[in-house]
Design an enzyme around this catalytic site. Structure first.
Site, PDB file in Angstrom:
ATOM      1  N   HIS A 155       0.835  -1.219   0.000  1.00 45.14           N
ATOM      2  CA  HIS A 155       0.000   0.000   0.000  1.00 45.14           C
ATOM      3  C   HIS A 155       0.865   1.262   0.000  1.00 45.14           C
ATOM      4  O   HIS A 155       0.429   2.310   0.478  1.00 45.14           O
ATOM      5  CB  HIS A 155      -0.961   0.047   1.204  1.00 45.14           C
ATOM      6  CG  HIS A 155      -1.733  -1.221   1.405  1.00 45.14           C
ATOM      7  ND1 HIS A 155      -3.011  -1.404   0.922  1.00 45.14           N
ATOM      8  CD2 HIS A 155      -1.396  -2.391   2.021  1.00 45.14           C
ATOM      9  CE1 HIS A 155      -3.436  -2.621   1.243  1.00 45.14           C
ATOM     10  NE2 HIS A 155      -2.466  -3.242   1.897  1.00 45.14           N
ATOM     11  N   LYS A 282      17.096  20.802 -12.086  1.00 39.59           N
ATOM     12  CA  LYS A 282      16.326  19.572 -12.326  1.00 39.59           C
ATOM     13  C   LYS A 282      17.129  18.454 -12.987  1.00 39.59           C
ATOM     14  O   LYS A 282      17.963  18.695 -13.851  1.00 39.59           O
ATOM     15  CB  LYS A 282      15.092  19.875 -13.212  1.00 39.59           C
ATOM     16  CG  LYS A 282      13.995  20.656 -12.544  1.00 39.59           C
ATOM     17  CD  LYS A 282      13.443  20.035 -11.266  1.00 39.59           C
ATOM     18  CE  LYS A 282      12.666  18.761 -11.512  1.00 39.59           C
ATOM     19  NZ  LYS A 282      11.406  19.020 -12.211  1.00 39.59           N
ATOM     20  N   GLU A 289       9.585   7.774 -17.363  1.00 38.57           N
ATOM     21  CA  GLU A 289       8.218   8.287 -17.541  1.00 38.57           C
ATOM     22  C   GLU A 289       7.681   7.929 -18.919  1.00 38.57           C
ATOM     23  O   GLU A 289       6.499   7.589 -19.080  1.00 38.57           O
ATOM     24  CB  GLU A 289       8.204   9.800 -17.333  1.00 38.57           C
ATOM     25  CG  GLU A 289       8.528  10.184 -15.902  1.00 38.57           C
ATOM     26  CD  GLU A 289       8.811  11.662 -15.766  1.00 38.57           C
ATOM     27  OE1 GLU A 289       7.984  12.369 -15.208  1.00 38.57           O
ATOM     28  OE2 GLU A 289       9.869  12.116 -16.262  1.00 38.57           O
ATOM     29  N   TYR A 316     -11.895 -12.949 -45.485  1.00 36.35           N
ATOM     30  CA  TYR A 316     -11.082 -11.736 -45.538  1.00 36.35           C
ATOM     31  C   TYR A 316     -11.985 -10.522 -45.670  1.00 36.35           C
ATOM     32  O   TYR A 316     -12.906 -10.493 -46.484  1.00 36.35           O
ATOM     33  CB  TYR A 316     -10.076 -11.764 -46.714  1.00 36.35           C
ATOM     34  CG  TYR A 316      -9.233 -10.494 -46.719  1.00 36.35           C
ATOM     35  CD1 TYR A 316      -8.110 -10.379 -45.896  1.00 36.35           C
ATOM     36  CD2 TYR A 316      -9.600  -9.384 -47.475  1.00 36.35           C
ATOM     37  CE1 TYR A 316      -7.375  -9.208 -45.841  1.00 36.35           C
ATOM     38  CE2 TYR A 316      -8.867  -8.205 -47.426  1.00 36.35           C
ATOM     39  CZ  TYR A 316      -7.752  -8.124 -46.606  1.00 36.35           C
ATOM     40  OH  TYR A 316      -7.031  -6.961 -46.541  1.00 36.35           O
ATOM     41  N   LYS A 324      -1.606  -4.563 -39.184  1.00 35.69           N
ATOM     42  CA  LYS A 324      -0.139  -4.526 -39.149  1.00 35.69           C
ATOM     43  C   LYS A 324       0.440  -3.327 -38.385  1.00 35.69           C
ATOM     44  O   LYS A 324       1.417  -3.468 -37.642  1.00 35.69           O
ATOM     45  CB  LYS A 324       0.408  -4.587 -40.570  1.00 35.69           C
ATOM     46  CG  LYS A 324       0.305  -5.996 -41.151  1.00 35.69           C
ATOM     47  CD  LYS A 324       0.557  -6.078 -42.614  1.00 35.69           C
ATOM     48  CE  LYS A 324      -0.569  -5.627 -43.503  1.00 35.69           C
ATOM     49  NZ  LYS A 324      -1.879  -6.243 -43.274  1.00 35.69           N
TER      50      LYS A 324
HETATM   51  N1  ARG Z   1      -3.248  -4.840 -48.117  1.00 39.02           N
HETATM   52  C1  ARG Z   1      -4.050  -5.919 -47.720  1.00 39.02           C
HETATM   53  C2  ARG Z   1      -3.942  -6.173 -46.229  1.00 39.02           C
HETATM   54  O1  ARG Z   1      -3.016  -5.689 -45.648  1.00 39.02           O
HETATM   55  C3  ARG Z   1      -3.606  -7.147 -48.476  1.00 39.02           C
HETATM   56  C4  ARG Z   1      -4.692  -8.097 -48.794  1.00 39.02           C
HETATM   57  C5  ARG Z   1      -5.566  -7.500 -49.807  1.00 39.02           C
HETATM   58  N2  ARG Z   1      -6.580  -8.372 -50.197  1.00 39.02           N
HETATM   59  C6  ARG Z   1      -7.605  -7.964 -50.874  1.00 39.02           C
HETATM   60  N3  ARG Z   1      -8.501  -8.834 -51.190  1.00 39.02           N
HETATM   61  N4  ARG Z   1      -7.763  -6.714 -51.211  1.00 39.02           N
HETATM   62  O2  ARG Z   1      -4.752  -6.814 -45.641  1.00 39.02           O
END
Ligand code: ARG
Length: 454
Positions: A155, A282, A289, A316, A324
């Site tokens: 604590h 300082k 941080e 998809y 990404k």
């Molecule tokens: N740039 C797309 C991604 O990062 C790649 C796959 C694209 N596929 C499609 N059917 N347009 O997901």
């Protein structure tokens, strides 16, 4: 050149093109994309889709493209929608229309999932090595600390004395689990999507097990729909990264606190602290941080991807293109933080006298109760007696070690003159000798265990 367009009468609106293009992000998967393409070309050849010459020409062309990427000579053009387009466009420039055979039986859907998994598989050992180096820095400090005592808190109130080395190593083990988590994750990343086509599988009779092996994957994905659509491996990677961020943040918070004048337990080296543009005196712990702050950003990346995935229809969907950036950013963040924290910890100076002076005899109140336990009194009673001693000393504004023997004996006749030995903090830590405790021997054993992982 786009990889599609046959059915369209006009080109894509310029702003829509900007929105759709993913090259600024997926350009980082150039090498993985070429490697995946080389493996696919081999698979097409083995499946008799490519002739000897076609295969040789595509393989040579791809090798040249890879060399351009490796040497920084590759030039992108405005029509490169994504890394897959860029590679195929350049291959076409180098070897002509035969390049068009490479995409037989393949989709960018299985291609991108493959590239991304390859990227993560390469990132895992890099992160692991950076974590390991920070672990080494912690062990070095633990060894240096020897029998240095410091106050332990619960604590954020003074609780019991501990060894500084024990405290350093308390930040080692979370990183060890982070490393184990990353290693465990490898098995779930190492599943090859290539050969799943757009969603339903490839009509080309490729040996996907051999393809998986050639790219260094453990297995080929068992379901094409799942293979092109799931991103749990990326989410799990982000969780691992975020958990590390949180562990680092906890360490950072303590360093920030302990380098303050109020605690004064540590002093940062000049090379890892920053100054103020206004206040000349300082010396700020900015790097710690920032570490604490970036843990928040990491949480955002993890929850962001989870939200992207929630409710997506199979298989998809372009939403998946959002996968990404957080993974790359989380990796970059940790790889920026980890070596700096390791450097800062290697050069930090502990202040044993400040730590020692923050240990008062009240922190041995538990030992006082344990003392009576050794005289055969049940702990529940001794806890209450020790509590009364704390109150008596507090009322007189003195320490437990200053309370006269008569006062102790008035609380419990079992007290004897040796009670005052209880207030030696080194004796207190020495008693915590079971596995995982803070005694010098336990900490030594712990260091031996730690050394095995670094
Ligand atoms: N740039 C797309 C991604 O990062 C790649 C796959 C694209 N596929 C499609 N059917 N347009 O997901």
């Amino acid at each position: 050149m786009t990889l599609w367009g046959g059915r369209f009468s006009t080109k894509l609106n310029d702003l829509a093109w900007e929105l759709n293009s993913s090259l600024p992000v997926d350009g980082r998967m150039a090498i993985q994309d070429v490697d995946g393409s080389l493996a696919w070309a081999d698979a097409l050849y083995k499946a008799n889709i490519l002739s000897d010459e076609e295969h040789a020409s595509i393989a040579l062309g791809l090798a040249a493209v890879k060399e351009e990427f490796s040497s920084g000579q590759f030039s992108f053009v405005p029509s490169d929608e994504d890394i897959h387009t860029a590679v195929e466009r350049r291959l076409t420039e180098l070897i002509g229309p035969i390049a068009g055979k490479l995409h037989t039986g393949r989709s960018r859907n299985d291609q991108v999932a493959t590239d991304f998994r390859l990227w993560v598989l390469e990132a895992i050992p890099v992160l692991n090595a950076a974590l390991k180096d920070l672990q080494s820095a912690l062990v070095e400090q633990a060894e240096l600390a020897g029998e240095t005592l410091m106050p332990g808190y619960t604590h954020l109130q003074r609780a019991q004395p501990i060894l500084l080395g024990h405290w350093w190593l308390s930040h080692y083990w979370p990183l060890q689990r982070d490393r184990e988590r990353l290693t465990d994750l490898t098995a779930r990343v190492s599943i090859l999507p290539l050969g799943s086509g757009a969603l339903s599988g490839t009509p080309v009779p490729v040996d996907r097990a051999a393809l998986a092996e050639s790219l260094g994957f453990a297995v080929a994905s068992p379901n094409s729909l799942d293979a092109v659509s799931d991103r749990d491996f990326a989410t799990e990677f982000l969780f691992c990264a975020t958990m590390t961020g949180i562990h680092l943040s906890k360490l950072a918070e303590q360093i920030v606190l302990y380098t303050s004048a109020e605690f004064g337990f540590f002093e940062l080296s000049d090379s890892f602290s920053t100054g103020s543009s206004l206040m000349p005196q300082k010396k700020n712990p900015d790097v710690f941080e920032l570490t604490r702050g970036k843990a928040g950003t990491l949480i955002g990346m993890l929850t962001g991807l989870l939200a992207t995935l929630k409710g997506l229809p199979s298989t998809y969907d372009k939403d998946l293109q959002e996968d990404k950036a957080p993974v790359f950013q989380a990796t970059d963040t940790l790889l920026a933080i980890l070596p700096v924290i390791a450097g800062a910890l290697r050069t930090i100076t502990a202040k044993p006298e400040r730590m020692r002076s923050a240990i008062d005899s009240f922190m041995m109140a538990t030992d006082l109760a344990d003392y009576l336990v050794s005289k055969g009194i049940p702990f529940r009673e001794t806890h209450a007696i020790a509590g009364k001693a704390v109150r008596a000393a507090g009322e007189k504004n003195i320490g437990l070690e200053e309370l006269p023997l008569e006062a102790y004996q008035a609380l419990c006749p079992a007290f004897e003159a040796d009670v005052y030995q209880v207030f030696d903090p080194l004796k207190s830590v020495e008693k915590r000798n079971a596995i995982g405790g803070t005694s010098p021997q336990s900490v030594k054993n712990q260091i031996t265990k730690c050394r095995k992982n670094i």
